[in-house]
Design an enzyme around this catalytic site. Structure first.
Site, short mmCIF file in Angstrom:
data_model
loop_
_atom_site.label_atom_id
_atom_site.label_comp_id
_atom_site.label_asym_id
_atom_site.label_seq_id
_atom_site.Cartn_x
_atom_site.Cartn_y
_atom_site.Cartn_z
N ASP A 73 0.80 -1.22 0.00
CA ASP A 73 0.00 0.00 0.00
C ASP A 73 0.83 1.27 0.00
OD1 ASP A 73 0.86 -0.44 2.59
OD2 ASP A 73 -1.14 -0.43 3.48
N ASP B 101 4.71 1.81 13.18
CA ASP B 101 3.96 0.55 13.34
C ASP B 101 4.72 -0.56 14.06
OD1 ASP B 101 1.79 1.70 12.10
OD2 ASP B 101 2.27 0.88 10.13
#
Length: 888
Positions: free
Chosen positions: A65, A477
């Site tokens: 992505d 993340d």
């Protein structure tokens, strides 16, 4: 038939023309050749699509992505990045919303690219096409944006190649743009005006940011190859639409007319549509949202293409109280077409569930089953020895296990040539197996990471201290790592506390075993944890301090040169300082909220802040800050202080690159640089006295990665058009131990490190030197010193912190002669069993009680009266020895 179809398409008179990639203007700046590699982490982000070529064994692609696309290399069982040529001008191309591999001419591959459909991405999307499996590409721009990192990005594939006539491609577009078609291998495209439904689903149509209001639109295209013959366009095509009442459409005349597939289920969105041409079934996996983070209800359906009959074959039907998920990740075993698998969309707790059927969905088995709660039985084992960090440092209680089987598994694919091989994407990596059929035999199959070479982390900060591990990273993340070996996966991310994202890192320049990091996590999950953590062993172990009230995000943090105190500017909270390791915090007076903070690398009492185009200075350890008189700085930017030289600052931002030699009192704008993203420093070139400077900047209209070996007077471009890595540069540093080595942070392509491959470099020193704290700066950046005869030097010992069994110290070396020296040596003898355990800004040898420290490359050249320093940690009882300094 072809003329009739083209006439229909031509009613929408948009034919998209070809553009050739890499049209970047040629720079007049000289270059220096480099070899680049990733600092190995493996994975680190969401992989929404894995695409096997149905005609060529082992030809596999992955789309991400934010990190581009990859091709599988079977010989090394690793992934090769394909979009590193994408630069700052088209950074959104690293968001790949769909990818198609040609089943006829397998060297052809296509990608639909564009990262955001709202204002975040300034560019429209594009269709990329390659005739060499992605080694090189051509680009056709689209008249609308694409959303490779928008909601619904795991559905698909929206881009597909006709298996009968591979000149023909279809692409499903978002946000009302409908279905598009190419008849010339993707070179030009036209809208299919006869297609009736552009999709109406949006997660939150009223989202003011334009993110959740994104409409995924037309989300997958599946051909019925049986409806035509080779060389003639496929007549029967199924198309999935993000519309809960009308989610599947079909044409039987090659796209001239379309109709809603009769009898289809309603209430959910078909994330996937997979056709079994042997048994004549179209399977769809549906969910109540577009994903990829959510999904609470859904079903799996089978459509008999011969009779038009729909059959619900959900492993757990949506009508069941046991159904708390939708479905996605749908795949068929092409060697055994009655065998299919599907994944939950989404089962966060206790884990994702895979279902497998060997009778076309009549019955199913689960990859794990409940035994007696909270216990489960498993048809698989997991081996993560290659990527041990995938446990995320957790130790959960049953029914949860670590590592998790996965989450966000929108792509679950069985190899069309090998029933034993399966790959699937998760929010963190690619997993796979090579003995899948053990499931059917009643045994356990083994799942391993299959992400080598696929580096998808978003890098937020990097530090390279002069001793210890060569690199420490702050990542989005997955927290960050201490990298003791750049080419090996580190065993574990930062824990104690575990940040979701590490937003800032620093180390004490004179005591680099002391480090600090700040970061983000969900406060409700860990209300007693702090957003700042400290290490006294170079990042190997961490402990948390307290934090000021109201902190929810990490912001930026800086460590004093000697590690004695810290300044922290948490996001949205008044900056504060702490003496010691965050036991208490006091307000840093005068420094604006959300300022970027950095420390002087020599003077432990000096800290700096940048906010709103002003540079703020503290000379009392962060207690108070005052804006300097400097003007003309960027309103937002990044800045750093040069190691070994007090008050030497560089500021990067829109409009250029700026340099100060007087602690920010004034700045000089560097000639020729019109914009910069970041700046960093590394070991000086051989013969040089000033650290190598690295910057991501725009010079001669070319945005690239540059190095200067002469204090910014001239620059070399050290990347090329094949290595641009999108919007690179959020993090950047050189290596203080290896000349020429640079560490570069990307937004989705991980950490890149580069080393020179050209001939040796030697810098000829001049009479111009960079001022130190002992020199009063003038209006010029580098005052000229007139050398005289006579040499000599002194070494002054300053005790530092001490602790049971150990101590620290700093030694200042000053040139007391009347002429420059090119090196120095400091010697002493310990009175007892003291031993130096680590030393920075010098090279040490110890034989028994005798110690010798010599200069390193960047701090040996000292003008008359100039000084430098080195520091160390030792074991034993602290004492003050008698030092002898000898000039070279």
């Amino acid at each position: 038939m072809r003329k009739r179809l083209l006439a229909c398409l031509a009613t929408f008179a948009v034919l998209l023309v070809v553009a050739v990639v890499r049209m970047t203007p040629v720079s007049a700046v000289a270059s220096d050749p480099y070899a680049y590699k990733n600092v190995r982490i493996d994975g680190g982000g969401f992989v929404p699509g894995i695409i096997f070529n149905p005609a060529e064994r082992n030809l596999i692609y992955a789309r991400t992505d934010i990190g581009g696309a990859y091709r599988w290399n079977q010989s090394t069982k690793s992934w090769t990045p394909l979009l590193d040529w994408v630069g700052w001008d088209k950074w959104g191309y690293n968001g790949v919303i769909s990818l198609a591999t040609d089943p006829v001419q397998t060297n052809r591959v296509y990608a639909a690219v564009g990262m955001y459909t709202n204002s975040w991405d300034p560019n429209n999307g594009a269709i990329l096409r390659s005739t060499d499996k992605g080694d090189t590409w051509q680009v056709t721009a689209l008249p609308f944006k694409l959303g490779g990192n928008m909601p619904g990005r795991g559905m698909g594939e929206a881009l597909s190649v006709d298996p009968n006539d591979n000149r023909v491609l279809y692409f499903g577009a978002p946000n009302g743009n409908g279905l598009w078609r190419s008849t010339d291998y993707g070179a030009t495209w036209a809208k299919v005006t006869s297609f009736p439904n552009a999709g109406n689903y949006a997660q939150d149509p009223s989202d003011p940011n334009g993110y959740l209001s994104h409409r995924p639109g037309v989300v997958w295209v599946t051909y019925d190859k049986r409806s035509s013959t080779a060389g003639t366009a496929t007549k029967t095509i199924y198309v999935g639409v993000a519309d809960k009442e009308n989610t599947v459409y079909r044409t039987t005349d090659g796209g001239a007319t379309w109709s809603r597939l009769a009898g289809q289920p309603t209430g959910y969105i078909a994330h996937k549509g997979v056709l079994d041409t042997v048994n004549g079934y179209l399977y769809i996996a549906t969910s109540d949202t577009g994903g990829p983070y959510d999904g609470g209800k859904g079903d799996v359906w089978r459509y008999a293409t011969a009779t038009g009959t729909w059959t619900q074959i959900s492993p757990v039907p949506s009508s069941s109280s046991d159904d708390y998920f939708g479905y996605s990740g749908l795949t068929i075993d092409r060697q055994k077409p009655g065998t299919l698998m599907v994944a939950t969309q989404i089962s966060w707790w206790p884990d994702v569930i895979f279902f497998r059927s060997t009778d076309s969905g009549a019955t199913w088995t689960r990859v794990w089953d409940w035994t007696s709660y909270p216990n489960r039985s498993f048809r698989y084992t997991m081996n993560i020895t290659e990527n041990p960090w995938l446990t995320f440092g957790t130790n959960p209680q049953p029914p949860e296990v670590t590592p998790k089987l996965g989450w966000m598994t929108e792509s679950l694919e069985i190899d069309p040539f090998d029933s034993n091989r399966m790959m699937y994407g998760t929010g963190a990596t690619v997993y796979g197996t090579e003995n899948l059929t053990q499931w059917d035999a009643g045994g356990q199959f083994t799942i391993r990471p299959m992400a080598k070479g696929l580096e998808e982390t978003a890098v937020l900060d990097l530090i390279s201290p002069p001793s210890g591990a060569p690199l420490v990273s702050g990542l989005g993340d997955i927290a960050g790592f201490r990298h003791t070996n750049l080419d090996a996966v580190p065993p574990m991310m930062f824990t104690q506390p575990l940040f979701t994202s590490t937003t800032s890192l620093d180390y004490a320049e004179k005591n680099p075993s002391v480090m600090v990091r700040a970061g983000n996590f969900t406060d409700a999950d860990r209300p007693n944890d702090s957003h700042v953590a400290f290490s006294t062993d170079g990042g190997a172990n961490w402990f948390q301090g307290t934090e000021p009230g109201g902190v929810n995000e990490g912001g930026t943090v800086a460590a004093a040169a000697d590690g004695s105190r810290f300044v922290w500017a948490p996001k949205g909270v008044t900056p504060a300082y702490s003496v010691g390791y965050g036991n208490s915090w006091q307000t840093a007076s005068g420094l604006p909220t959300d300022a970027v903070v950095e420390s002087d690398r020599v003077n432990a009492n000096k800290f700096y802040g940048l906010s709103g185009g002003r540079l703020y200075l503290s000379t009392n350890g962060g207690a108070t800050f005052t804006a300097t008189a400097a003007t003309g700085l960027p309103t937002t930017g990044k800045f750093k202080a040069v190691p070994g030289i007090e008050g030497d600052l560089w500021v990067a931002g829109d409009g250029g690159l700026w340099h100060s030699t007087n602690s920010g009192t004034s700045f000089t704008k560097v000639n020729g640089i019109t914009k910069s993203v970041n700046v960093g420093f590394g070991k000086a070139a051989p013969g040089g006295t000033y650290q190598a400077i690295y910057t991501v900047a725009t010079i001669d209209n070319v945005t690239g990665l540059y190095r200067s070996d002469d204090g910014g007077s001239s620059w070399l471009r050290i990347n090329d058009d094949k290595h641009q890595w999108g919007n690179m540069g959020e993090a950047l540093t050189g290596d203080p131990r290896v000349y020429g080595r640079v560490y570069l942070g990307t937004n989705g392509r991980g950490i890149i490190y580069g080393d020179r491959t050209g001939p040796p470099v030697t810098v000829t020193p001049t009479a111009t030197v960079t001022p130190t704290a002992t020199v009063t700066p003038t209006g010029t950046a580098t005052p000229t010193v007139t050398p005289t005869t006579g040499t000599g030097c002194t070494a002054t010992y300053k005790p530092g912190n001490n602790w049971p069994g150990g101590f620290g110290a700093e030694v200042t070396v000053q040139n007391t002669g009347s002429s420059s020296i090119t090196g120095w040596k400091v010697t002493w003898s310990w009175p007892g069993s003291q031993t130096i355990t680590s030393l920075w800004n010098g090279t040490v040898t110890q034989s028994g009680t005798n110690v010798t420290v010599t200069n390193v490359g960047y701090n040996g050249n000292l003008a008359a009266n100039a000084s430098t320093s080195f520091g160390f940690n030792g074991s034993g009882t602290a004492t003050t020895p008698t030092l002898t300094c000898t000039p070279a």
